[in-house]
Design a protein around this motif. Structure first.
Motif, PDB file in Angstrom:
ATOM      1  N   CYS A  81     -10.650  25.211 -35.989  1.00  0.00           N
ATOM      2  CA  CYS A  81     -11.626  25.973 -35.704  1.00  0.00           C
ATOM      3  C   CYS A  81     -12.430  26.874 -36.608  1.00  0.00           C
ATOM      4  O   CYS A  81     -11.605  27.540 -37.326  1.00  0.00           O
ATOM      5  N   LEU A  82     -13.531  26.724 -36.534  1.00  0.00           N
ATOM      6  CA  LEU A  82     -14.160  27.535 -37.759  1.00  0.00           C
ATOM      7  C   LEU A  82     -14.880  28.807 -37.293  1.00  0.00           C
ATOM      8  O   LEU A  82     -15.794  29.442 -37.943  1.00  0.00           O
ATOM      9  N   HIS A  83     -14.582  29.258 -36.154  1.00  0.00           N
ATOM     10  CA  HIS A  83     -15.305  30.528 -35.642  1.00  0.00           C
ATOM     11  C   HIS A  83     -16.562  30.570 -35.717  1.00  0.00           C
ATOM     12  O   HIS A  83     -16.999  31.656 -36.333  1.00  0.00           O
ATOM     13  N   CYS A  84     -17.275  29.509 -35.568  1.00  0.00           N
ATOM     14  CA  CYS A  84     -18.800  29.273 -35.837  1.00  0.00           C
ATOM     15  C   CYS A  84     -19.477  30.868 -35.342  1.00  0.00           C
ATOM     16  O   CYS A  84     -19.144  31.476 -34.153  1.00  0.00           O
ATOM     17  N   PRO A  87     -21.666  29.265 -31.913  1.00  0.00           N
ATOM     18  CA  PRO A  87     -21.058  27.835 -31.457  1.00  0.00           C
ATOM     19  C   PRO A  87     -21.257  27.357 -30.058  1.00  0.00           C
ATOM     20  O   PRO A  87     -21.149  28.275 -29.047  1.00  0.00           O
ATOM     21  N   CYS A  89     -19.802  25.490 -28.033  1.00  0.00           N
ATOM     22  CA  CYS A  89     -18.550  25.593 -27.326  1.00  0.00           C
ATOM     23  C   CYS A  89     -18.378  26.701 -26.399  1.00  0.00           C
ATOM     24  O   CYS A  89     -17.847  26.390 -25.070  1.00  0.00           O
ATOM     25  N   VAL A 107     -13.457  33.304 -31.618  1.00  0.00           N
ATOM     26  CA  VAL A 107     -13.918  32.663 -30.740  1.00  0.00           C
ATOM     27  C   VAL A 107     -12.637  32.274 -30.050  1.00  0.00           C
ATOM     28  O   VAL A 107     -11.788  31.794 -30.507  1.00  0.00           O
ATOM     29  N   CYS A 124     -17.982  20.954 -29.350  1.00  0.00           N
ATOM     30  CA  CYS A 124     -17.607  21.205 -30.590  1.00  0.00           C
ATOM     31  C   CYS A 124     -17.826  19.862 -31.532  1.00  0.00           C
ATOM     32  O   CYS A 124     -16.992  18.923 -31.408  1.00  0.00           O
ATOM     33  N   TYR A 126     -16.638  19.721 -34.477  1.00  0.00           N
ATOM     34  CA  TYR A 126     -15.148  19.515 -35.552  1.00  0.00           C
ATOM     35  C   TYR A 126     -14.088  19.101 -34.909  1.00  0.00           C
ATOM     36  O   TYR A 126     -13.241  19.114 -35.606  1.00  0.00           O
ATOM     37  N   ALA A 128     -12.274  20.939 -32.728  1.00  0.00           N
ATOM     38  CA  ALA A 128     -11.298  21.837 -33.074  1.00  0.00           C
ATOM     39  C   ALA A 128     -10.436  22.253 -31.918  1.00  0.00           C
ATOM     40  O   ALA A 128      -9.585  22.873 -31.747  1.00  0.00           O
ATOM     41  N   ARG A 129     -11.163  21.916 -30.467  1.00  0.00           N
ATOM     42  CA  ARG A 129     -10.487  22.078 -29.288  1.00  0.00           C
ATOM     43  C   ARG A 129      -9.693  20.811 -28.749  1.00  0.00           C
ATOM     44  O   ARG A 129     -10.158  19.954 -28.978  1.00  0.00           O
ATOM     45  N   LYS A 140      -7.121  26.295 -28.501  1.00  0.00           N
ATOM     46  CA  LYS A 140      -7.717  26.406 -29.904  1.00  0.00           C
ATOM     47  C   LYS A 140      -7.044  27.370 -30.720  1.00  0.00           C
ATOM     48  O   LYS A 140      -6.587  28.151 -30.093  1.00  0.00           O
ATOM     49  N   TYR A 201     -24.366  25.135 -36.347  1.00  0.00           N
ATOM     50  CA  TYR A 201     -23.322  26.072 -35.693  1.00  0.00           C
ATOM     51  C   TYR A 201     -22.984  27.228 -36.553  1.00  0.00           C
ATOM     52  O   TYR A 201     -22.423  28.055 -36.065  1.00  0.00           O
TER      53      TYR A 201
END
Ligand code: SF4
Ligand code: SF4
Lengths: 244, 311
Positions: A81-84, A87, A89, A107, A124, A126, A128-129, A140, A201
């Motif tokens: 996860c890139l902690h946008c 986001p 998501c 996030v 998402c 990417y 990530a989830r 995540k 994002y």
């Protein structure tokens, strides 16, 4: 609340160096080991010793071959996860289980509210989830919220498990909202990039591209090996007889 | 995207149900169709039944359905939550409308207002469903200006074909509704063809290069992080071979559009009660066709996460 904060006080995140990552999977294992007992525990494995092993992981390391006119190279690529900053998501979540923290931008998912509708994982880009089929909720990366503020750990251990584990220091943790922080300086110096910037994002995590190919690579002075070919004539006959 | 049957059925059934509800609300409320007892009972029963069955089926794919009520809370940001709220609110005027029509045998006055409100609720709910898909940026085939109108057109199409089947079945066929169902089916066909054409020519800016931040040249997946399919690949890595997709597109067109058009045209030529047969068949065939269409809507949608896996 799944509306996004207009601004977070800090932007905690990771900087991942694609130049030095050797793809050893140490961060992957360290992440699983910590988090299967952490904030989002458990990270369920299904059929772990069988033929169709599956399970929840927060961090996965891919390997790619990047070929340009300068030549090709292998690039190991950790993905989590890139902690946008913006986001989807979070905003798509119907229950309020997904949220972005105002204090540090992390996030997170509140497992007790999640209904397992999986929409956030679709939102998402990417991947990530990951859904935990056993518990029925989404999971995540937490950026190790239960390590980075943990007073029971020694100061130097208050970093995400993946960062602590990386043997080549390819992973860096810090406040990317502060231009003076070590991670922000590193990103500026190495030209760190966002993944899929076109989707908007605004990921907090940055990736440092591999350094440019160099012309200063060591040359190899040894002579090229000669082709192995059976000798003909008398000497060849002697060689064959003696080799038998 | 993985075409989960619960979701495929959900969008097809609620689309038809809300389409039928909206048409009954408007046409009943404006006295264009008669306040016939059987039409009210079976028509509204079918509409609300399809909606309820669809909503129930969609809870079937939840990991924790017992917490489903929480999904009504985040309507400020989430289209899924808005869909939940809109669908529940729509049941109120729809229920009153049904009460007035079926029990009091009238569709004017307050019953008409309830009918019109139910129609508005139905349209709003279909819009929220469409927006759930249209708002997802990682899936280029859905995040397009074709998605929301498609949900509305298909709801009108399946709803009007169903309504026509009911009217013909009860011997109160209306040429207006017959023409409407024909035009809506042609519109649906045209919209689907345009959507496919658009999707086949999509130039998606997101590539393996932007996904990995590796600029220039080619990025080829050497090794996955895992040997077996994981959640991401099962849920979002669904792939359908081009040849199957071409065949299924033909099948969807035949069932959802071509056959219903022929059957509706046959209805024009036949007297009652024979006209009921092609009309009812058209509704059944179209529903099956829309299931195929919706299955393809998922199967042909490509999520950006597949780029990480070289798919
Ligand atoms: S990487 Fe994905 S899960 Fe993480 S914040 Fe961004 S959109 Fe959400
Ligand atoms: S799966 Fe859970 S966290 Fe994700 S959108 Fe649904 S309720 Fe929210």
């Amino acid at each position: 609340m799944t509306c996004l904060p207009a601004h977070s006080d800090k932007k905690l995140g990771l900087v991942i160096d694609l130049d030095t990552c050797v793809g050893c999977q140490a961060c992957v294992t360290a992440c699983k080991e910590w988090n299967t007992g952490g904030h989002m525990a458990p990270l369920t494995d299904i059929d772990p010793y069988g033929g169709h092993v599956d399970g929840v992981w927060f961090n996965r390391v891919h390997s790619y071959e990047h070929t340009t006119e300068m030549g090709g190279r292998t690039v190991n690529f950790p993905r989590s996860c890139l902690h946008c900053e913006t986001p989807a998501c979070v905003t798509v979540c119907p229950t309020g289980a997904s949220y972005k923290r105002v204090s540090d931008g992390i996030v997170l998912i509140d497992e007790d509210k999640c209904i397992g509708c999986k929409l956030c994982s679709w939102a998402c880009p990417y991947g990530a989830r990951e859904f935990d089929t056993d518990v029925g909720v989404m999971k995540k990366c937490t950026l190790c919220v239960d390590r980075i503020y943990n007073d029971n750990l020694a100061e130097e251990d208050r970093v995400p498990a993946c960062v602590a584990a990386c043997p080549t220091s390819a992973r860096h943790f810090g406040d990317l909202g502060d231009p003076q922080s070590a991670v922000s300086q590193l990103v500026a110096e190495r030209g760190g990039v966002d993944l899929m910037p076109e989707l908007g994002y605004h990921p907090t995590n940055k990736y440092l591209p591999p350094r440019a190919h160099t012309q200063r690579a060591a040359s190899v002075p040894a002579k090229a090996l000669e082709p192995v070919r059976a000798e003909g004539g008398f000497l060849g006959w002697v060689d064959r007889m003696l080799s038998n | 995207m993985h075409p989960a049957f619960s979701v495929v059925f959900f969008t097809t059934a609620t689309g038809a149900g809300y389409g039928l509800l909206a048409l009954l609300g408007v046409l009943g409320g404006l006295q264009i169709v008669p306040a016939d007892f059987w039409l009210g009972l079976v028509g509204l029963g079918l509409a609300l039944g399809l909606i309820a069955a669809g909503l129930l089926s969609s809870t079937g794919h939840l990991g924790r359905p017992e917490r489903g009520w929480r999904a009504f809370s985040q309507w400020r940001s989430s289209w899924l939550s808005r869909e939940g709220v809109a669908s529940v609110i729509t049941f109120i005027p729809a229920g009153l409308f049904g009460l007035g029509w079926v029990f009091f045998g009238r569709t004017e006055g307050w019953v008409a207002i309830a009918g019109l409100l139910a129609a508005i609720g139905a349209i709003v709910t279909v819009c929220t469903t469409g927006m759930i898909y249209a708002s997802l940026k990682p899936i280029a085939q859905w995040h397009s200006r074709y998605t929301l109108p498609a949900y509305l057109i298909f709801a009108a199409m399946t709803g009007s074909v169903l309504l026509n089947a009911l009217l013909q079945g009860f011997g109160i066929g209306s040429t207006g509704v017959l023409v409407l169902s024909l035009l809506a089916t042609l519109a649906g066909w045209g919209w689907k063809l345009a959507t496919w054409r658009h999707n086949d020519r999509l130039e998606i800016p997101t590539t393996a290069n932007t996904a990995t931040g590796l600029a220039g040249g080619t990025v080829r997946s050497l090794e996955w992080p895992h040997t077996e399919e994981n959640y991401l690949l099962k849920e979002m890595g669904f792939r359908i071979a081009r040849k199957h997709s071409a065949k299924l597109r033909m099948l969807a067109q035949a069932l959802a559009f071509a056959l219903p058009v022929l059957l509706i045209a046959a209805t024009f030529a036949l007297p009652w009660p024979y006209a009921a047969v092609p009309s009812v068949l058209a509704a059944i065939v179209q529903f099956a066709g829309m299931l195929v269409e919706r299955w393809l809507f998922f199967a042909e949608a490509k999520h950006t996460v597949t780029l990480y896996y070289g798919r």
